[in-house]
Scaffold this motif. Sequence first.
Motif, PDB file in Angstrom:
ATOM      1  N   SER A 196     -31.665  -7.773   2.589  1.00 52.68           N
ATOM      2  CA  SER A 196     -30.369  -8.426   2.394  1.00 52.68           C
ATOM      3  C   SER A 196     -30.491  -9.625   1.465  1.00 52.68           C
ATOM      4  CB  SER A 196     -29.808  -8.887   3.741  1.00 52.68           C
ATOM      5  OG  SER A 196     -30.618  -9.929   4.276  1.00 52.68           O
ATOM      6  N   ARG A 197     -29.346 -10.076   0.945  1.00 56.07           N
ATOM      7  CA  ARG A 197     -29.350 -11.226   0.041  1.00 56.07           C
ATOM      8  C   ARG A 197     -29.876 -12.477   0.739  1.00 56.07           C
ATOM      9  NH1 ARG A 197     -25.184 -13.101  -4.525  1.00 56.07           N
ATOM     10  NH2 ARG A 197     -25.824 -15.284  -4.711  1.00 56.07           N
ATOM     11  N   GLN A 198     -29.508 -12.661   1.994  1.00 59.99           N
ATOM     12  CA  GLN A 198     -29.969 -13.842   2.722  1.00 59.99           C
ATOM     13  C   GLN A 198     -31.489 -13.845   2.855  1.00 59.99           C
ATOM     14  OE1 GLN A 198     -28.261 -14.311   6.631  1.00 59.99           O
ATOM     15  NE2 GLN A 198     -29.621 -16.016   7.174  1.00 59.99           N
ATOM     16  N   GLU A 199     -32.056 -12.688   3.193  1.00 53.08           N
ATOM     17  CA  GLU A 199     -33.508 -12.619   3.343  1.00 53.08           C
ATOM     18  C   GLU A 199     -34.203 -12.768   1.995  1.00 53.08           C
ATOM     19  OE1 GLU A 199     -36.930  -9.861   5.521  1.00 53.08           O
ATOM     20  OE2 GLU A 199     -34.836  -9.189   5.460  1.00 53.08           O
ATOM     21  N   VAL A 200     -33.586 -12.228   0.937  1.00 57.03           N
ATOM     22  CA  VAL A 200     -34.146 -12.385  -0.405  1.00 57.03           C
ATOM     23  C   VAL A 200     -34.218 -13.860  -0.773  1.00 57.03           C
ATOM     24  CG1 VAL A 200     -33.686 -12.051  -2.865  1.00 57.03           C
ATOM     25  CG2 VAL A 200     -33.522 -10.121  -1.296  1.00 57.03           C
ATOM     26  N   ASP A 201     -33.143 -14.583  -0.495  1.00 58.06           N
ATOM     27  CA  ASP A 201     -33.126 -16.020  -0.796  1.00 58.06           C
ATOM     28  C   ASP A 201     -34.170 -16.770   0.021  1.00 58.06           C
ATOM     29  OD1 ASP A 201     -31.144 -15.619  -2.619  1.00 58.06           O
ATOM     30  OD2 ASP A 201     -29.507 -16.340  -1.343  1.00 58.06           O
ATOM     31  N   GLU A 202     -34.360 -16.353   1.269  1.00 59.12           N
ATOM     32  CA  GLU A 202     -35.381 -16.990   2.107  1.00 59.12           C
ATOM     33  C   GLU A 202     -36.778 -16.749   1.538  1.00 59.12           C
ATOM     34  OE1 GLU A 202     -34.765 -15.339   5.944  1.00 59.12           O
ATOM     35  OE2 GLU A 202     -33.012 -16.598   6.414  1.00 59.12           O
TER      36      GLU A 202
ATOM     37  N   SER B  79     -26.994 -19.735  -8.751  1.00 59.54           N
ATOM     38  CA  SER B  79     -26.128 -19.147  -7.725  1.00 59.54           C
ATOM     39  C   SER B  79     -25.356 -17.941  -8.240  1.00 59.54           C
ATOM     40  CB  SER B  79     -25.155 -20.208  -7.207  1.00 59.54           C
ATOM     41  OG  SER B  79     -24.390 -20.732  -8.284  1.00 59.54           O
ATOM     42  N   SER B  80     -25.252 -17.824  -9.559  1.00 55.78           N
ATOM     43  CA  SER B  80     -24.492 -16.709 -10.134  1.00 55.78           C
ATOM     44  C   SER B  80     -25.330 -15.439 -10.314  1.00 55.78           C
ATOM     45  CB  SER B  80     -23.914 -17.119 -11.496  1.00 55.78           C
ATOM     46  OG  SER B  80     -24.961 -17.451 -12.393  1.00 55.78           O
ATOM     47  N   ASP B  81     -26.639 -15.532 -10.108  1.00 57.63           N
ATOM     48  CA  ASP B  81     -27.498 -14.357 -10.275  1.00 57.63           C
ATOM     49  C   ASP B  81     -27.155 -13.290  -9.238  1.00 57.63           C
ATOM     50  OD1 ASP B  81     -28.885 -15.452 -12.388  1.00 57.63           O
ATOM     51  OD2 ASP B  81     -30.419 -16.368 -11.105  1.00 57.63           O
ATOM     52  N   ASN B  82     -27.136 -12.045  -9.683  1.00 64.07           N
ATOM     53  CA  ASN B  82     -26.793 -10.958  -8.764  1.00 64.07           C
ATOM     54  C   ASN B  82     -27.981 -10.588  -7.882  1.00 64.07           C
ATOM     55  OD1 ASN B  82     -28.528  -9.314 -10.294  1.00 64.07           O
ATOM     56  ND2 ASN B  82     -26.846  -8.679 -11.649  1.00 64.07           N
ATOM     57  N   ILE B  83     -27.739  -9.699  -6.930  1.00 59.50           N
ATOM     58  CA  ILE B  83     -28.752  -9.345  -5.938  1.00 59.50           C
ATOM     59  C   ILE B  83     -29.945  -8.637  -6.571  1.00 59.50           C
ATOM     60  CG2 ILE B  83     -27.605  -7.166  -5.414  1.00 59.50           C
ATOM     61  CD1 ILE B  83     -29.601  -9.438  -2.987  1.00 59.50           C
ATOM     62  N   GLN B  84     -29.703  -7.850  -7.646  1.00 54.70           N
ATOM     63  CA  GLN B  84     -30.816  -7.150  -8.291  1.00 54.70           C
ATOM     64  C   GLN B  84     -31.824  -8.134  -8.883  1.00 54.70           C
ATOM     65  OE1 GLN B  84     -27.616  -6.283  -8.699  1.00 54.70           O
ATOM     66  NE2 GLN B  84     -27.573  -4.183  -7.851  1.00 54.70           N
ATOM     67  N   LYS B  85     -31.307  -9.167  -9.561  1.00 54.24           N
ATOM     68  CA  LYS B  85     -32.210 -10.157 -10.145  1.00 54.24           C
ATOM     69  C   LYS B  85     -32.940 -10.934  -9.055  1.00 54.24           C
ATOM     70  CE  LYS B  85     -32.547 -14.035 -13.351  1.00 54.24           C
ATOM     71  NZ  LYS B  85     -31.842 -14.903 -14.327  1.00 54.24           N
ATOM     72  N   ARG B  86     -32.226 -11.255  -7.993  1.00 55.07           N
ATOM     73  CA  ARG B  86     -32.843 -11.995  -6.893  1.00 55.07           C
ATOM     74  C   ARG B  86     -33.956 -11.171  -6.250  1.00 55.07           C
ATOM     75  NH1 ARG B  86     -29.724 -16.340  -4.779  1.00 55.07           N
ATOM     76  NH2 ARG B  86     -27.858 -16.717  -6.032  1.00 55.07           N
ATOM     77  N   ARG B  87     -33.706  -9.886  -6.079  1.00 53.42           N
ATOM     78  CA  ARG B  87     -34.735  -9.021  -5.496  1.00 53.42           C
ATOM     79  C   ARG B  87     -35.950  -8.920  -6.413  1.00 53.42           C
ATOM     80  NH1 ARG B  87     -30.566  -4.353  -3.281  1.00 53.42           N
ATOM     81  NH2 ARG B  87     -30.248  -5.249  -1.183  1.00 53.42           N
TER      82      ARG B  87
END
Length: 336
Positions: free
Chosen positions: A199-205, A218-226
């Motif tokens: 999930s996005r929350q766990e990715v951020d953690e 904060s504007s980066d999408n989930i794919q980039k965050r992953r």
Amino acid sequence: MVITPILRLVFSLLSLVDTSEFFEVKNKIVREVIDFVKGHRSLFDHVLREDISEADELVMEQINLVVGILSKVWPYEESDECGFVQGLFGLMHALFSRDWESVSSARSVQSVENKRKSELNSFRLCFSLSSYLYFLVTKKSLRLQISDVPPDYNAAVRLQHPTLSLLGSFLTSVTTALERATEEKSLLLNKIRDINEVSRQEVDEIINMFARQVCMSSSDNIQKRRYIAMVEMCQVVGIRDQLVTLLLPLVEHVLNVFLIHFQDRSLVSDANGSLKAITYGAKSEPGQDISSLCGNLIPTLERLELLSEDKVGHNLKVFRRLVTSLKEMTIQRLGS
């Protein structure tokens, strides 16, 4: 500083020498390095006397290089007029008796990345020292006492060898570090494999925990965050795998030292047939109780038996055979 690059060069040159040529000291590089060490005695002596607990990254690298060089060439130097052997034994006492858990807590102000690097450098130093000790035991017939004995003030100053009890305590600490590194490595590999399900929350953690610097908005999408999370976890997995790769042969060195002592006839019995002491040279030191040593050693060996080959990521066939052999012999000694 020019000292560190020179030490790196000398250490690198030794990697070109075949192990068999070390023993005969017939290799020109080995002879040149020994002459270099003797010619820079004050430098090597100064580095060996550095306080490890206060050493920064540069000093720690210098200590690692100096010990790495000495552990390769100095065992073959018959005389120790330079006093390096006592310096190496002193480092063994300092590191092998270290409370690794409290050291980790004391460095809480450091970044997680620096903690991992510091731990890796410390155990790299332990590996060089264990290699040196292993050579002395196997090739120079050094035999260690079970525990420290009261000093003889009438005797000449002697080398303070590490004891088997100290090695047993150190083995327990290394086993804990090995278990922790393999578990963290396995956990992160599982997360990397399932990164698209996180999930996005766990990715951020994950990013907040492992990222070396802020590299997203904060504007980066989930794919980039992953992707960022995966890259950061791969970095950590690499460091943990380095540590595991280092700790396995370190443990083997310590296990072999115990095995050689237990197989040696210097393990003697008292009048009742109870195993009591390990002698150094030809002199027996009654009153040293081996049962305590064996009792403390068995739980650690049982933990080593439980290491998972899948989590460790290395073939453990020979390693397990060594652990099993020592455990069986330890149980025999305990029951004698």
